[in-house]
Scaffold this motif. Structure first.
Motif, PDB file in Angstrom:
ATOM      1  N   GLU A  58       0.870  -1.171   0.000  1.00  0.00           N
ATOM      2  CA  GLU A  58       0.000   0.000   0.000  1.00  0.00           C
ATOM      3  C   GLU A  58       0.910   1.225   0.000  1.00  0.00           C
ATOM      4  O   GLU A  58       1.749   1.384   0.899  1.00  0.00           O
ATOM      5  CB  GLU A  58      -0.919   0.014   1.219  1.00  0.00           C
ATOM      6  CG  GLU A  58      -1.909   1.146   1.157  1.00  0.00           C
ATOM      7  CD  GLU A  58      -3.004   1.055   2.213  1.00  0.00           C
ATOM      8  OE1 GLU A  58      -3.856   1.954   2.217  1.00  0.00           O
ATOM      9  OE2 GLU A  58      -3.003   0.097   3.009  1.00  0.00           O
ATOM     10  N   ILE A  59       0.773   2.054  -1.032  1.00  0.00           N
ATOM     11  CA  ILE A  59       1.665   3.196  -1.229  1.00  0.00           C
ATOM     12  C   ILE A  59       0.822   4.451  -1.416  1.00  0.00           C
ATOM     13  O   ILE A  59      -0.167   4.441  -2.153  1.00  0.00           O
ATOM     14  CB  ILE A  59       2.576   2.967  -2.454  1.00  0.00           C
ATOM     15  CG1 ILE A  59       3.443   1.715  -2.225  1.00  0.00           C
ATOM     16  CG2 ILE A  59       3.443   4.183  -2.728  1.00  0.00           C
ATOM     17  CD1 ILE A  59       4.305   1.326  -3.399  1.00  0.00           C
ATOM     18  N   GLU A  60       1.227   5.538  -0.763  1.00  0.00           N
ATOM     19  CA  GLU A  60       0.524   6.824  -0.879  1.00  0.00           C
ATOM     20  C   GLU A  60       0.913   7.490  -2.201  1.00  0.00           C
ATOM     21  O   GLU A  60       1.805   8.337  -2.257  1.00  0.00           O
ATOM     22  CB  GLU A  60       0.880   7.734   0.298  1.00  0.00           C
ATOM     23  CG  GLU A  60       0.333   7.254   1.616  1.00  0.00           C
ATOM     24  CD  GLU A  60      -1.180   7.296   1.697  1.00  0.00           C
ATOM     25  OE1 GLU A  60      -1.791   8.241   1.156  1.00  0.00           O
ATOM     26  OE2 GLU A  60      -1.755   6.360   2.286  1.00  0.00           O
ATOM     27  N   VAL A  61       0.261   7.073  -3.272  1.00  0.00           N
ATOM     28  CA  VAL A  61       0.527   7.600  -4.610  1.00  0.00           C
ATOM     29  C   VAL A  61      -0.817   7.794  -5.308  1.00  0.00           C
ATOM     30  O   VAL A  61      -1.777   7.077  -5.026  1.00  0.00           O
ATOM     31  CB  VAL A  61       1.444   6.638  -5.401  1.00  0.00           C
ATOM     32  CG1 VAL A  61       0.793   5.319  -5.690  1.00  0.00           C
ATOM     33  CG2 VAL A  61       1.959   7.271  -6.679  1.00  0.00           C
ATOM     34  N   THR A  62      -0.867   8.778  -6.197  1.00  0.00           N
ATOM     35  CA  THR A  62      -2.115   9.040  -6.914  1.00  0.00           C
ATOM     36  C   THR A  62      -2.052   8.464  -8.322  1.00  0.00           C
ATOM     37  O   THR A  62      -0.961   8.220  -8.858  1.00  0.00           O
ATOM     38  CB  THR A  62      -2.387  10.551  -7.013  1.00  0.00           C
ATOM     39  OG1 THR A  62      -1.374  11.152  -7.837  1.00  0.00           O
ATOM     40  CG2 THR A  62      -2.421  11.217  -5.642  1.00  0.00           C
ATOM     41  N   GLN A  63      -3.206   8.305  -8.912  1.00  0.00           N
ATOM     42  CA  GLN A  63      -3.267   7.839 -10.300  1.00  0.00           C
ATOM     43  C   GLN A  63      -2.568   8.839 -11.214  1.00  0.00           C
ATOM     44  O   GLN A  63      -1.891   8.451 -12.160  1.00  0.00           O
ATOM     45  CB  GLN A  63      -4.723   7.636 -10.727  1.00  0.00           C
ATOM     46  CG  GLN A  63      -4.868   6.970 -12.085  1.00  0.00           C
ATOM     47  CD  GLN A  63      -4.264   5.570 -12.131  1.00  0.00           C
ATOM     48  OE1 GLN A  63      -4.402   4.782 -11.203  1.00  0.00           O
ATOM     49  NE2 GLN A  63      -3.572   5.265 -13.205  1.00  0.00           N
ATOM     50  N   LYS A  64      -2.703  10.127 -10.914  1.00  0.00           N
ATOM     51  CA  LYS A  64      -2.047  11.159 -11.718  1.00  0.00           C
ATOM     52  C   LYS A  64      -0.531  10.991 -11.681  1.00  0.00           C
ATOM     53  O   LYS A  64       0.140  11.102 -12.715  1.00  0.00           O
ATOM     54  CB  LYS A  64      -2.433  12.556 -11.215  1.00  0.00           C
ATOM     55  CG  LYS A  64      -1.801  13.675 -12.016  1.00  0.00           C
ATOM     56  CD  LYS A  64      -2.218  15.041 -11.524  1.00  0.00           C
ATOM     57  CE  LYS A  64      -1.521  16.118 -12.354  1.00  0.00           C
ATOM     58  NZ  LYS A  64      -1.882  17.457 -11.907  1.00  0.00           N
ATOM     59  N   GLN A  65       0.033  10.708 -10.507  1.00  0.00           N
ATOM     60  CA  GLN A  65       1.478  10.503 -10.396  1.00  0.00           C
ATOM     61  C   GLN A  65       1.917   9.294 -11.224  1.00  0.00           C
ATOM     62  O   GLN A  65       2.938   9.337 -11.902  1.00  0.00           O
ATOM     63  CB  GLN A  65       1.882  10.311  -8.930  1.00  0.00           C
ATOM     64  CG  GLN A  65       1.807  11.584  -8.115  1.00  0.00           C
ATOM     65  CD  GLN A  65       2.081  11.315  -6.657  1.00  0.00           C
ATOM     66  OE1 GLN A  65       1.416  10.483  -6.028  1.00  0.00           O
ATOM     67  NE2 GLN A  65       3.057  12.022  -6.104  1.00  0.00           N
ATOM     68  N   ILE A  66       1.147   8.218 -11.153  1.00  0.00           N
ATOM     69  CA  ILE A  66       1.473   7.014 -11.924  1.00  0.00           C
ATOM     70  C   ILE A  66       1.443   7.342 -13.423  1.00  0.00           C
ATOM     71  O   ILE A  66       2.338   6.938 -14.164  1.00  0.00           O
ATOM     72  CB  ILE A  66       0.485   5.876 -11.597  1.00  0.00           C
ATOM     73  CG1 ILE A  66       0.575   5.526 -10.123  1.00  0.00           C
ATOM     74  CG2 ILE A  66       0.678   4.690 -12.528  1.00  0.00           C
ATOM     75  CD1 ILE A  66       1.188   4.238  -9.728  1.00  0.00           C
ATOM     76  N   GLU A  67       0.431   8.063 -13.859  1.00  0.00           N
ATOM     77  CA  GLU A  67       0.307   8.415 -15.272  1.00  0.00           C
ATOM     78  C   GLU A  67       1.463   9.310 -15.720  1.00  0.00           C
ATOM     79  O   GLU A  67       1.993   9.127 -16.826  1.00  0.00           O
ATOM     80  CB  GLU A  67      -1.038   9.099 -15.529  1.00  0.00           C
ATOM     81  CG  GLU A  67      -2.202   8.133 -15.449  1.00  0.00           C
ATOM     82  CD  GLU A  67      -3.566   8.809 -15.477  1.00  0.00           C
ATOM     83  OE1 GLU A  67      -3.661  10.016 -15.799  1.00  0.00           O
ATOM     84  OE2 GLU A  67      -4.550   8.111 -15.163  1.00  0.00           O
ATOM     85  N   GLN A  68       1.869  10.265 -14.873  1.00  0.00           N
ATOM     86  CA  GLN A  68       2.998  11.131 -15.227  1.00  0.00           C
ATOM     87  C   GLN A  68       4.259  10.285 -15.451  1.00  0.00           C
ATOM     88  O   GLN A  68       5.002  10.502 -16.411  1.00  0.00           O
ATOM     89  CB  GLN A  68       3.251  12.163 -14.126  1.00  0.00           C
ATOM     90  CG  GLN A  68       2.203  13.238 -14.065  1.00  0.00           C
ATOM     91  CD  GLN A  68       2.392  14.162 -12.874  1.00  0.00           C
ATOM     92  OE1 GLN A  68       2.782  13.742 -11.782  1.00  0.00           O
ATOM     93  NE2 GLN A  68       2.111  15.441 -13.089  1.00  0.00           N
ATOM     94  N   TRP A  69       4.488   9.327 -14.571  1.00  0.00           N
ATOM     95  CA  TRP A  69       5.652   8.453 -14.699  1.00  0.00           C
ATOM     96  C   TRP A  69       5.555   7.594 -15.960  1.00  0.00           C
ATOM     97  O   TRP A  69       6.508   7.495 -16.731  1.00  0.00           O
ATOM     98  CB  TRP A  69       5.783   7.590 -13.441  1.00  0.00           C
ATOM     99  CG  TRP A  69       6.769   6.477 -13.573  1.00  0.00           C
ATOM    100  CD1 TRP A  69       8.115   6.596 -13.771  1.00  0.00           C
ATOM    101  CD2 TRP A  69       6.495   5.086 -13.514  1.00  0.00           C
ATOM    102  NE1 TRP A  69       8.689   5.354 -13.832  1.00  0.00           N
ATOM    103  CE2 TRP A  69       7.707   4.403 -13.677  1.00  0.00           C
ATOM    104  CE3 TRP A  69       5.340   4.344 -13.325  1.00  0.00           C
ATOM    105  CZ2 TRP A  69       7.799   3.021 -13.668  1.00  0.00           C
ATOM    106  CZ3 TRP A  69       5.435   2.970 -13.306  1.00  0.00           C
ATOM    107  CH2 TRP A  69       6.649   2.317 -13.479  1.00  0.00           C
TER     108      TRP A  69
END
Length: 64
Positions: A17-28
């Motif tokens: 479980e990681i405090e990350v957003t879908q937007k951050q994943i998409e940017q990467w």
């Protein structure tokens, strides 16, 4: 966010479980460096997202 990946090192399926957003994943995924897209994460969390290798697996293989 709960992320499940297969470790590139062991082939084991791991979940974190990681405090990350879908937007951050998409940017990467769209080419931004992971450390720029997800500066709030630890090195171990970013490594897990990239390779599926958990901090524990990393420590067992390479030490601290």
């Amino acid at each position: 966010m709960i992320i499940t990946k297969t470790s590139m090192m062991t082939g084991k399926i791991n979940t974190m479980e990681i405090e990350v957003t879908q937007k951050q994943i998409e940017q990467w995924k769209n080419g931004m460096l992971i450390q720029d897209a997800m500066p709030n994460l630890t090195d171990g969390e970013r490594e897990f997202i990239v390779s599926g290798i958990t901090p524990k697996e990393w420590e067992q293989a390479f030490g601290e």
